[in-house]
Design an enzyme around this catalytic site. Structure first.
Site, PDB file in Angstrom:
ATOM      1  CG  HIS A  74     -10.033   1.656   7.812  1.00 15.16           C
ATOM      2  ND1 HIS A  74     -10.876   0.419   7.558  1.00 15.16           N
ATOM      3  CD2 HIS A  74      -9.233   1.499   6.936  1.00 15.16           C
ATOM      4  CE1 HIS A  74     -10.260  -0.379   6.659  1.00 15.16           C
ATOM      5  NE2 HIS A  74      -9.218   0.319   6.483  1.00 15.16           N
ATOM      6  CB  ILE A 117       0.060   5.389   8.135  1.00 16.47           C
ATOM      7  CG1 ILE A 117       1.726   4.951   7.670  1.00 16.47           C
ATOM      8  CG2 ILE A 117       0.477   6.804   8.830  1.00 16.47           C
ATOM      9  CD1 ILE A 117       2.238   5.753   6.655  1.00 16.47           C
ATOM     10  CE1 TYR A 148      -4.205   1.652   0.428  1.00 16.56           C
ATOM     11  CE2 TYR A 148      -2.873   3.136   1.964  1.00 16.56           C
ATOM     12  CZ  TYR A 148      -4.093   2.904   1.181  1.00 16.56           C
ATOM     13  OH  TYR A 148      -5.093   3.676   1.076  1.00 16.56           O
ATOM     14  CG  LEU A 179      -8.056  -5.634   6.981  1.00 12.47           C
ATOM     15  CD1 LEU A 179      -9.257  -5.162   6.610  1.00 12.47           C
ATOM     16  CD2 LEU A 179      -7.997  -6.408   8.133  1.00 12.47           C
ATOM     17  CD  GLU A 180      -7.445  -7.361   1.570  1.00 17.27           C
ATOM     18  OE1 GLU A 180      -8.505  -7.205   2.100  1.00 17.27           O
ATOM     19  OE2 GLU A 180      -6.318  -6.640   1.750  1.00 17.27           O
ATOM     20  NE  ARG A 197       8.457   1.918  15.109  1.00 16.92           N
ATOM     21  CZ  ARG A 197       8.970   3.241  15.489  1.00 16.92           C
ATOM     22  NH1 ARG A 197       9.216   4.107  14.570  1.00 16.92           N
ATOM     23  NH2 ARG A 197       8.945   3.397  16.752  1.00 16.92           N
ATOM     24  CG  ASN A 229       2.539  -9.472  12.635  1.00 18.20           C
ATOM     25  OD1 ASN A 229       2.530  -8.772  11.512  1.00 18.20           O
ATOM     26  ND2 ASN A 229       1.521  -9.045  13.471  1.00 18.20           N
ATOM     27  CB  CYS A 263       3.383   0.009   6.320  1.00 19.89           C
ATOM     28  SG  CYS A 263       3.516   1.659   7.256  1.00 19.89           S
ATOM     29  CB  THR A 267     -11.845   6.960   9.993  1.00 16.77           C
ATOM     30  OG1 THR A 267     -10.999   5.939   9.245  1.00 16.77           O
ATOM     31  CG2 THR A 267     -12.337   8.083   9.146  1.00 16.77           C
TER      32      THR A 267
END
Length: 231
Positions: free
Chosen positions: A91, A85, A28, A60-61, A129, A115, A83, A89
């Site tokens: 979310h 960020i 992303y 999420l996938e 990071r 992870n 990542c 909202t």
């Protein structure tokens, strides 16, 4: 701050058989994802592990892709990279919590997962990071997966079974007959009831040769024609 602390890092495990890792990344934020991948590949190469890479749309996938690979493919371990960020909202909280929980559940089912999905407040934190020369969270995730693979191979042939042992003792496969006999010996025994007194109250049998009284016939019944007629 956590960045100024000194942390101990376990030495990488040594394998006597080939290791195959799958890196599942959500690009992303492409530049951050690329740094995570570079760190993970470097650690995998240090252990001589073979690496395959797949991309998914978002964090999420990532657990779903790992679950499919665990069921349908042949990998020793998995590295989850991405990542998240914080935005305007809630979310952010949903993606962080659900992706982390799903990966943890897969790990509890036996999958060897490292992870490396970053959950940060801003881009600057993510860049530090993800940098292989910085905190190198991608390399840390790959190292975590490799350590779990080493543990799974160490304990692979030491199954505890399902409540049984090789021999000895009641209830174990080598002593099933003795166990069943001991169970039968503990069962209460019931005696057949004495029916001699009950038999004495039964009327005596009719002596042989005697004829029983004729049964009454229905009115209008004819034996020859087997037809009914009115009286």
């Amino acid at each position: 701050m956590a960045g100024s602390e000194t942390h101990y890092t376990l030495p990488l495990p040594v394998f006597d058989k080939p290791v195959k890792l799958l890196i599942v990344v959500a690009p992303y934020y492409k530049d951050i994802a690329d740094n995570l991948i570079a760190g993970a590949r470097a650690v995998a190469a240090a252990c001589g592990a073979e690496v395959d890479l797949v991309e998914v749309p978002g964090a999420l996938e990532v657990p779903s892709a790992i679950a499919m690979a665990e069921r349908l493919a042949e990998f020793d371990g998995y590295v989850a990279l991405g990542c998240i960020i914080r935005g305007e909202t809630t979310h952010y909280d949903t993606v962080c919590n659900d992706s982390s929980r799903a990966l943890s559940l897969l790990g509890l089912q036996g999958a060897c997962i490292g992870n490396g999905i970053l959950t940060v407040e801003n881009r600057a934190q993510a860049e530090v990071r993800a940098d292989p020369a910085g905190q190198n969270k991608g390399g840390g995730a790959a190292a975590a997966a490799l350590h779990l693979i080493a543990l799974s191979r160490k304990w692979a042939g030491k199954s505890k079974g399902i409540g049984f042992r090789a021999n000895g003792g009641p209830g174990r496969p080598g002593n099933r007959r003795a166990s069943s006999r001991s169970c039968r010996s503990r069962r209460p025994r019931f005696r057949r009831p004495d029916t001699s007194s009950a038999r004495s109250n039964i009327s005596p049998r009719r002596p042989s040769g005697s004829r029983s009284p004729p049964r009454p016939r229905a009115v209008g019944w004819c034996r020859a024609s087997a037809r009914c007629s009115l009286p």
